[in-house]
Scaffold this motif. Sequence first.
Motif, PDB file in Angstrom:
ATOM      1  N   UNK A  32      42.055  86.181 -12.068  1.00 39.72           N
ATOM      2  CA  UNK A  32      42.774  87.121 -12.934  1.00 39.72           C
ATOM      3  C   UNK A  32      43.949  87.741 -12.189  1.00 39.72           C
ATOM      4  N   UNK A  33      43.712  88.122 -10.965  1.00 40.53           N
ATOM      5  CA  UNK A  33      44.781  88.695 -10.144  1.00 40.53           C
ATOM      6  C   UNK A  33      45.863  87.649  -9.860  1.00 40.53           C
ATOM      7  N   UNK A  34      45.446  86.421  -9.623  1.00 41.04           N
ATOM      8  CA  UNK A  34      46.406  85.335  -9.409  1.00 41.04           C
ATOM      9  C   UNK A  34      47.245  85.108 -10.664  1.00 41.04           C
ATOM     10  N   UNK A  61      51.754  58.856 -11.618  1.00 44.19           N
ATOM     11  CA  UNK A  61      51.444  59.908 -10.664  1.00 44.19           C
ATOM     12  C   UNK A  61      51.254  61.223 -11.416  1.00 44.19           C
ATOM     13  N   UNK A  62      50.335  61.997 -10.916  1.00 44.85           N
ATOM     14  CA  UNK A  62      50.002  63.274 -11.536  1.00 44.85           C
ATOM     15  C   UNK A  62      50.264  64.390 -10.523  1.00 44.85           C
ATOM     16  N   UNK A  63      50.866  65.456 -10.977  1.00 47.73           N
ATOM     17  CA  UNK A  63      51.122  66.606 -10.114  1.00 47.73           C
ATOM     18  C   UNK A  63      49.850  67.439 -10.000  1.00 47.73           C
ATOM     19  N   UNK A  64      49.427  67.711  -8.786  1.00 50.51           N
ATOM     20  CA  UNK A  64      48.251  68.534  -8.504  1.00 50.51           C
ATOM     21  C   UNK A  64      48.690  69.767  -7.723  1.00 50.51           C
ATOM     22  N   UNK A  65      47.795  70.769  -7.641  1.00 50.53           N
ATOM     23  CA  UNK A  65      48.149  72.007  -6.956  1.00 50.53           C
ATOM     24  C   UNK A  65      47.116  72.396  -5.913  1.00 50.53           C
ATOM     25  N   UNK A  66      47.585  73.102  -4.896  1.00 52.49           N
ATOM     26  CA  UNK A  66      46.730  73.671  -3.851  1.00 52.49           C
ATOM     27  C   UNK A  66      46.603  75.174  -4.029  1.00 52.49           C
ATOM     28  N   UNK A  67      47.152  75.700  -5.121  1.00 51.21           N
ATOM     29  CA  UNK A  67      47.200  77.138  -5.373  1.00 51.21           C
ATOM     30  C   UNK A  67      45.805  77.770  -5.351  1.00 51.21           C
ATOM     31  N   UNK A  68      44.828  77.081  -5.926  1.00 51.54           N
ATOM     32  CA  UNK A  68      43.500  77.666  -6.044  1.00 51.54           C
ATOM     33  C   UNK A  68      42.818  77.829  -4.683  1.00 51.54           C
ATOM     34  N   UNK A  69      43.075  76.918  -3.766  1.00 54.57           N
ATOM     35  CA  UNK A  69      42.532  77.059  -2.411  1.00 54.57           C
ATOM     36  C   UNK A  69      43.268  78.164  -1.647  1.00 54.57           C
ATOM     37  N   UNK A  70      44.565  78.283  -1.894  1.00 55.91           N
ATOM     38  CA  UNK A  70      45.386  79.253  -1.166  1.00 55.91           C
ATOM     39  C   UNK A  70      45.164  80.683  -1.638  1.00 55.91           C
ATOM     40  N   UNK A  71      44.747  80.865  -2.868  1.00 58.34           N
ATOM     41  CA  UNK A  71      44.657  82.216  -3.429  1.00 58.34           C
ATOM     42  C   UNK A  71      43.513  83.018  -2.835  1.00 58.34           C
ATOM     43  N   UNK A  72      42.531  82.366  -2.235  1.00 61.68           N
ATOM     44  CA  UNK A  72      41.362  83.074  -1.706  1.00 61.68           C
ATOM     45  C   UNK A  72      41.721  84.154  -0.691  1.00 61.68           C
ATOM     46  N   UNK A  73      42.698  83.910   0.130  1.00 66.41           N
ATOM     47  CA  UNK A  73      43.077  84.891   1.134  1.00 66.41           C
ATOM     48  C   UNK A  73      44.046  85.952   0.634  1.00 66.41           C
ATOM     49  N   UNK A  74      44.724  85.681  -0.483  1.00 65.22           N
ATOM     50  CA  UNK A  74      45.768  86.592  -0.944  1.00 65.22           C
ATOM     51  C   UNK A  74      45.438  87.322  -2.238  1.00 65.22           C
ATOM     52  N   UNK A  75      44.594  86.723  -3.071  1.00 63.82           N
ATOM     53  CA  UNK A  75      44.246  87.338  -4.356  1.00 63.82           C
ATOM     54  C   UNK A  75      42.728  87.375  -4.495  1.00 63.82           C
ATOM     55  N   UNK A  79      53.898  72.924  -0.074  1.00 63.18           N
ATOM     56  CA  UNK A  79      52.681  73.646   0.288  1.00 63.18           C
ATOM     57  C   UNK A  79      51.829  73.936  -0.944  1.00 63.18           C
ATOM     58  N   UNK A  80      52.475  74.061  -2.092  1.00 61.87           N
ATOM     59  CA  UNK A  80      51.791  74.445  -3.325  1.00 61.87           C
ATOM     60  C   UNK A  80      51.366  73.255  -4.186  1.00 61.87           C
ATOM     61  N   UNK A  81      52.112  72.158  -4.127  1.00 70.83           N
ATOM     62  CA  UNK A  81      51.872  71.031  -5.023  1.00 70.83           C
ATOM     63  C   UNK A  81      51.934  69.709  -4.281  1.00 70.83           C
ATOM     64  N   UNK A  82      51.278  68.701  -4.862  1.00 73.40           N
ATOM     65  CA  UNK A  82      51.324  67.342  -4.323  1.00 73.40           C
ATOM     66  C   UNK A  82      51.115  66.365  -5.480  1.00 73.40           C
ATOM     67  N   UNK A  83      51.487  65.119  -5.262  1.00 77.32           N
ATOM     68  CA  UNK A  83      51.313  64.075  -6.269  1.00 77.32           C
ATOM     69  C   UNK A  83      50.088  63.250  -5.938  1.00 77.32           C
ATOM     70  N   UNK A  84      49.287  62.979  -6.961  1.00 78.48           N
ATOM     71  CA  UNK A  84      48.098  62.133  -6.824  1.00 78.48           C
ATOM     72  C   UNK A  84      48.247  60.923  -7.736  1.00 78.48           C
ATOM     73  N   UNK A  85      47.652  59.846  -7.359  1.00 73.02           N
ATOM     74  CA  UNK A  85      47.712  58.625  -8.175  1.00 73.02           C
ATOM     75  C   UNK A  85      46.675  58.669  -9.267  1.00 73.02           C
TER      76      UNK A  85
END
Length: 67
Positions: free
Chosen positions: A19-21, A1-15, A61-67
């Motif tokens: 670079x700011x992220x 299993x590999x750890x993946x992130x949703x951070x890049x999708x979430x940053x659009x509304x906040x950063x 909310x920030x991370x998930x596991x992918x196969x």
Amino acid sequence: MVLRTKVFEMCNGEYKNLSELAWAMGISVSQIYRVREGKRPINQKFILGAIQAFPERKFDDLFYFAK
């Protein structure tokens, strides 16, 4: 299993950009780009930075596991 992130999708509304992220996460812009492109795995520093940049979000909310 590999750890993946949703951070890049979430940053659009906040950063405005990655670079700011990176600044909010306390990591380098190059590390942000490498993780986004899949050239670098998510490490402890990235995880702690994401939690710092998005304090109102849970780990799931920030991370998930992918196969």
